[in-house]
Design a protein around this motif. Structure first.
Motif, mmCIF file in Angstrom:
data_model
loop_
_atom_site.group_PDB
_atom_site.id
_atom_site.type_symbol
_atom_site.label_atom_id
_atom_site.label_comp_id
_atom_site.label_asym_id
_atom_site.label_seq_id
_atom_site.Cartn_x
_atom_site.Cartn_y
_atom_site.Cartn_z
ATOM 1 N N PHE A 114 0.728 -1.189 -0.145
ATOM 2 C CA PHE A 114 0.016 0.048 0.166
ATOM 3 C C PHE A 114 0.599 1.354 0.100
ATOM 4 C CE2 PHE A 114 -2.296 -3.470 2.034
ATOM 5 C CZ PHE A 114 -3.491 -3.790 1.264
ATOM 6 N N LEU A 115 2.030 1.241 -0.186
ATOM 7 C CA LEU A 115 3.005 2.284 -0.133
ATOM 8 C C LEU A 115 2.999 2.936 -1.579
ATOM 9 C CD1 LEU A 115 6.134 0.883 1.738
ATOM 10 C CD2 LEU A 115 4.194 2.379 2.530
ATOM 11 N N TRP A 116 2.779 2.275 -2.530
ATOM 12 C CA TRP A 116 2.627 2.807 -4.118
ATOM 13 C C TRP A 116 1.378 2.558 -4.610
ATOM 14 C CZ3 TRP A 116 6.696 -0.646 -2.484
ATOM 15 C CH2 TRP A 116 8.188 0.085 -2.285
ATOM 16 N N VAL A 117 1.221 3.415 -5.537
ATOM 17 C CA VAL A 117 -0.118 3.277 -6.668
ATOM 18 C C VAL A 117 0.399 3.026 -7.802
ATOM 19 C CG1 VAL A 117 -2.166 4.117 -7.450
ATOM 20 C CG2 VAL A 117 -1.547 4.668 -4.970
ATOM 21 N N LEU A 118 0.187 1.754 -8.323
ATOM 22 C CA LEU A 118 0.657 1.395 -9.772
ATOM 23 C C LEU A 118 -0.550 1.239 -10.845
ATOM 24 C CD1 LEU A 118 3.357 -1.226 -8.656
ATOM 25 C CD2 LEU A 118 4.087 1.120 -9.154
ATOM 26 N N GLU A 119 -0.190 1.534 -11.959
ATOM 27 C CA GLU A 119 -1.184 1.475 -13.021
ATOM 28 C C GLU A 119 -0.527 0.600 -14.262
ATOM 29 O OE1 GLU A 119 -2.278 5.378 -13.721
ATOM 30 O OE2 GLU A 119 -3.489 5.625 -12.032
ATOM 31 N N GLY A 120 -1.381 0.108 -15.126
ATOM 32 C CA GLY A 120 -1.090 -0.245 -16.471
ATOM 33 C C GLY A 120 -0.180 -1.663 -16.328
ATOM 34 N N TRP A 121 0.892 -1.681 -16.941
ATOM 35 C CA TRP A 121 1.719 -2.718 -17.096
ATOM 36 C C TRP A 121 2.407 -2.870 -15.794
ATOM 37 C CZ3 TRP A 121 1.466 -7.173 -19.362
ATOM 38 C CH2 TRP A 121 0.972 -7.129 -20.817
ATOM 39 N N SER A 122 2.781 -1.715 -15.298
ATOM 40 C CA SER A 122 3.709 -1.791 -13.914
ATOM 41 C C SER A 122 2.902 -2.592 -12.871
ATOM 42 C CB SER A 122 3.802 -0.380 -13.581
ATOM 43 O OG SER A 122 4.625 0.470 -14.337
ATOM 44 N N MET A 123 1.501 -2.455 -12.897
ATOM 45 C CA MET A 123 0.661 -3.076 -11.648
ATOM 46 C C MET A 123 0.680 -4.544 -12.224
ATOM 47 S SD MET A 123 -3.292 -2.492 -10.933
ATOM 48 C CE MET A 123 -3.735 -2.963 -12.628
ATOM 49 N N ASN A 126 3.962 -6.130 -11.357
ATOM 50 C CA ASN A 126 4.205 -6.118 -9.765
ATOM 51 C C ASN A 126 3.421 -7.271 -9.166
ATOM 52 O OD1 ASN A 126 5.387 -4.574 -7.603
ATOM 53 N ND2 ASN A 126 2.895 -4.419 -7.021
ATOM 54 N N GLU A 127 2.212 -7.517 -9.624
ATOM 55 C CA GLU A 127 1.474 -8.817 -9.074
ATOM 56 C C GLU A 127 2.256 -10.124 -9.614
ATOM 57 O OE1 GLU A 127 -1.102 -8.764 -7.215
ATOM 58 O OE2 GLU A 127 -0.709 -6.568 -7.252
ATOM 59 N N LEU A 128 2.822 -10.190 -10.721
ATOM 60 C CA LEU A 128 3.357 -11.307 -11.149
ATOM 61 C C LEU A 128 4.525 -11.564 -10.535
ATOM 62 C CD1 LEU A 128 2.972 -10.723 -15.068
ATOM 63 C CD2 LEU A 128 1.931 -12.539 -13.836
ATOM 64 N N LEU A 129 5.439 -10.528 -9.983
ATOM 65 C CA LEU A 129 6.799 -10.752 -9.376
ATOM 66 C C LEU A 129 6.357 -11.135 -8.005
ATOM 67 C CD1 LEU A 129 8.598 -7.831 -10.786
ATOM 68 C CD2 LEU A 129 9.124 -9.932 -11.022
ATOM 69 N N HIS A 130 5.187 -10.310 -7.359
ATOM 70 C CA HIS A 130 4.886 -10.664 -5.875
ATOM 71 C C HIS A 130 4.028 -11.589 -5.494
ATOM 72 C CE1 HIS A 130 6.814 -6.727 -6.265
ATOM 73 N NE2 HIS A 130 7.710 -6.993 -5.162
ATOM 74 N N VAL A 131 3.108 -12.082 -6.453
ATOM 75 C CA VAL A 131 2.172 -12.911 -6.297
ATOM 76 C C VAL A 131 2.199 -14.309 -7.185
ATOM 77 C CG1 VAL A 131 -0.550 -13.255 -5.951
ATOM 78 C CG2 VAL A 131 0.522 -11.384 -5.297
ATOM 79 N N VAL A 132 1.983 -13.793 -8.354
ATOM 80 C CA VAL A 132 1.741 -15.252 -9.247
ATOM 81 C C VAL A 132 3.213 -16.144 -9.174
ATOM 82 C CG1 VAL A 132 1.464 -15.853 -11.590
ATOM 83 C CG2 VAL A 132 0.223 -14.010 -10.716
ATOM 84 N N VAL A 133 4.281 -15.608 -9.567
ATOM 85 C CA VAL A 133 5.520 -16.310 -9.499
ATOM 86 C C VAL A 133 5.736 -16.878 -8.159
ATOM 87 C CG1 VAL A 133 7.949 -16.316 -9.871
ATOM 88 C CG2 VAL A 133 6.552 -15.116 -11.527
#
Length: 228
Positions: A114-123, A126-133
Motif C-alpha cells: 500500500f506504499l505505491w499506487v501502480l497502473e497499467g503494465w507496472s501493476m 508487480n502482481e506477477l513478481l510478488h504474487v503469481v510467480v
C-alpha cells in the motif's frame, strides 16, 4: 526398505513427468516474461543513468529471487544434463529459492503493497513478481519436489544469501544514497532502526526455513510409516 525407497526417488528425479514439464513450461514463460518486461520498463524509466538503473534493478531482492526461480525452472526443464541443472535440482537449492520467493511475497503483501499506487503494465508486472510467480513456485515445491532429505542444518546455509544481499545494499546505499526498500533506508530511519528491521526479516527467513524443513521431515516420517 528405506534404501529401496531412496533408490526409487533417485530414478524418478532423473526424468520429468508430463505434468511437471507442462507446469515448468508455464512457470518459465511467466517468470522470464515478467523479468524481461520489468527490466525494459525500469531501464527506460529515466530515473537515473542507464548504468545506475542497471545496478538498481539487480539491487531488489524481488528481482534476484524471481531470477533464481527463472534460472532454476529453466535449467531443470531444458538443461537437465548440465552442471547448472545439477546445482539447481539439488533439494536444498530448490528449497532455499522457495523460501526466498515466499519471503518476497510476504514482505511485499504485508508491508509494502500500500506504499505505491501502480497502473497499467507496472501493476500487472508487480502482481506477477510478488504474487503469481511466488505461488507457482511454492506449488511446484509442494507437488513436484521430493523433500524428505531436508535437514535442520540447511537453514544456516539458506541465510547466507539474504545476509550477503543485505550487506551489499547497506554498503552501496551508504555511498549511492539509493536503498531499494524503505525499511532499509538508513538516511530516513537511522542505523539502529534498520538493524532492527534486518533482524526481524532474518527471523522471518529462519522461521519460514524451519517450516519448510519441518514439512520435509513430516513427509519423511509418513513415507517411513508406509514402508514398514
Amino acid at each position: 526398505m528405506a534404501f529401496l525407497y531412496l533408490s526409487i526417488v533417485t530414478v524418478m528425479e532423473k526424468s520429468l513427468s508430463l505434468s511437471q514439464k507442462v507446469y515448468l513450461s508455464m512457470l518459465v514463460f511467466i517468470a522470464w516474461f515478467t523479468l524481461i518486461f520489468q527490466f525494459y520498463l525500469h531501464i527506460n524509466s529515466g530515473a537515473a543513468t542507464k548504468s545506475e538503473l542497471l545496478i538498481r534493478f539487480f539491487s531488489y531482492f524481488t528481482i534476484d529471487s524471481n531470477l533464481l526461480v527463472a534460472l532454476c525452472s529453466t535449467s531443470i526443464l531444458f538443461f537437465r544434463s548440465t552442471l547448472i541443472a545439477s546445482f539447481f535440482a539439488k533439494l536444498h537449492v530448490i528449497s532455499a529459492i522457495a523460501v526466498y520467493i515466499i519471503v518476497v511475497a510476504l514482505v511485499y503483501n504485508v508491508v509494502l503493497r500500500f506504499l505505491w499506487v501502480l497502473e497499467g503494465w507496472s501493476m500487472v508486472l508487480n502482481e506477477l513478481l510478488h504474487v503469481v510467480v511466488p505461488i507457482m513456485f511454492l506449488i511446484y515445491w509442494i507437488y513436484f519436489v521430493p523433500k524428505q532429505q531436508l535437514q535442520w542444518k540447511n537453514i544456516w546455509l539458506w541465510l547466507v544469501f539474504p545476509l550477503l544481499y543485505t550487506v551489499f545494499v547497506l554498503v552501496r546505499g551508504n555511498f549511492s544514497g539509493f536503498y531499494p526498500y524503505p525499511f532499509l533506508n538508513i538516511n530516513e530511519l537511522g542505523l539502529n532502526k534498520v538493524l532492527i528491521n534486518c533482524l526481524v526479516i532474518t527471523l522471518l527467513f529462519a522461521l519460514l526455513s524451519a517450516l519448510f524443513v519441518a514439512i520435509g521431515k513430516r513427509k519423511a516420517k509418513v513415507n517411513e510409516g508406509k514402508l514398514i
